[in-house]
Design an enzyme around this catalytic site. Sequence first.
Site, PDB file in Angstrom:
ATOM      1  N   HIS A 125       0.956  -1.199   0.055  1.00  0.00           N
ATOM      2  CA  HIS A 125       0.264  -0.053   0.061  1.00  0.00           C
ATOM      3  C   HIS A 125       0.943   1.431  -0.129  1.00  0.00           C
ATOM      4  O   HIS A 125       2.010   1.135   0.444  1.00  0.00           O
ATOM      5  CB  HIS A 125      -1.016   0.147   1.133  1.00  0.00           C
ATOM      6  CG  HIS A 125      -0.379   0.326   2.486  1.00  0.00           C
ATOM      7  ND1 HIS A 125      -0.065   1.492   3.008  1.00  0.00           N
ATOM      8  CD2 HIS A 125       0.181  -0.465   3.479  1.00  0.00           C
ATOM      9  CE1 HIS A 125       0.451   1.694   4.187  1.00  0.00           C
ATOM     10  NE2 HIS A 125       0.653   0.301   4.460  1.00  0.00           N
ATOM     11  N   CYS A 126       0.172   2.432  -0.380  1.00  0.00           N
ATOM     12  CA  CYS A 126       0.619   3.751  -0.216  1.00  0.00           C
ATOM     13  C   CYS A 126      -0.085   4.644   0.493  1.00  0.00           C
ATOM     14  O   CYS A 126      -0.640   4.099   1.258  1.00  0.00           O
ATOM     15  CB  CYS A 126       1.267   4.404  -1.679  1.00  0.00           C
ATOM     16  SG  CYS A 126      -0.301   4.279  -2.978  1.00  0.00           S
TER      17      CYS A 126
END
Length: 366
Positions: free
Chosen positions: A106-107
Amino acid sequence: MNRISAEEFYRESQGGTIIDVRSPKEFAAGHVPGATNVPLFSDEERAIIGTLYVNSGRNVAMEKGLEFVGPKMAGFVRTTNQILAEGSSEVTDSSEPGSDFTAYVHCWRGGMRSQSFAWLLDMAGIKVRVLEGGYKAFRRMAQRQIGRRHRMVVLSGLTGAGKTNFLELLREAGEQIVDLEGLANHRGSSFGAIGLGQQPTTEQFENRLFAAVQALDPKRRFWVEDEGSRLGRVVVPSRFVKQIRRSSAVFLDVAKEKRLDILLEEYGDLDHEELIDATRGIQKRLGGQNMIDAIKAIEAGDLRTAAEISLTYYDRSYLKGMSELPRASTLNLSTDGMCDADVVAKLIDAADEIENAAEPASVVSD
C-alpha cells in the site's frame, strides 16, 4: 495483482507481509501495525517530485519519479523477497519466496506508488495484493472500529493501586484486556514517561489500539484501565474515552501504605533528576511548598515521603474526576488482606455481577 478493501487487506495480511511504500517520514508518523517500510521515494525525492508537480505539471513530475525509481527496481525485488523469506518459516534455501507467498502493498491513497510497486513485483513473479484506497482507507477503518460500541469493564483505582499489574494478571486468568499504557508506552502520570523511551505518535497509538481491539473476541468483554484523554504526548481517541467514562467500573480500594509500596517498587530505581523534573512539572497542582518538600525528599533519597506528598494531589484529583463521570455503575473492591490471585478472582466475579445486572448499553454519540 488484486486490489482489496481495507477490511480484506488487514484480515488477510495478519501473519503475512505488509509492505508500505510511502516515504520514511510518512511511515514514521503512522503505519499499519506489522508493516515494513520499503519506500519508493526518499523524503527528499518525494519533496522534489511534489514541487515539480505543483510548478511544472504531472508529466514532468512522473519523469523525475521514474528517474529516481529506475536504478532501485532490482533492489526492490530483492528486498521484497528477503522480507517474504524472513516472514515465513516454510521458506528453504532453495525456494523462491515470491512464488509461494503474498506481499500486501500500500501507499497513501492506493495511487501510483503502490500500483507501480505492485506491477514490478508481479513482473518478478511475486504474488501481490494492493490496498484499495491506501493507508488513508486503513485509517478510516481503524477510526471507525475504535469508535464503535465495545463490551468493556473499566479497572479503576487511585494512583499506586497496581491497576496495570492486575490487568496483566487478568489476562493470564483468561480475561481479555486492552493495555492503553502499554500501547502508549507511558504510565499515565506526570512521572509516566521516565525510563520508557520514546512514545508513538498519536496516529500510531490509534493504529495500535485498533490492532489490539481487533484481535479480541467481540462476543466477550475486555478490561481497560481507567484513563483520561491523554497519556503523555499521546491523545486517546475521544469516542473511546467517552466509552471508558460511561462504562461500569470496578474500583480497586488499596490501602495508602500498600500503594506507596507499589510506587516505590515501580519508580524507586529511576533517575532522581528525572523524578525531580517531573515533580516540578506538577508544581501548580501540587503547590509550591509541597513541591519543594517533595524535591528535598527525593534529593535525600526519601522517595516514600516524596511519593506520599505527590499522592495528596493525585488522590484528590482522581476522586474529583470520578465524581463527575457519567459512569453506569462502580463496584468497590477492598484488597485488604488479599493476595493477588484472590483479587483477580474477585475482579472477575465483580465483572460478572456488573454484566448480569446491566441493561443494554447506549451507543456513544459524538
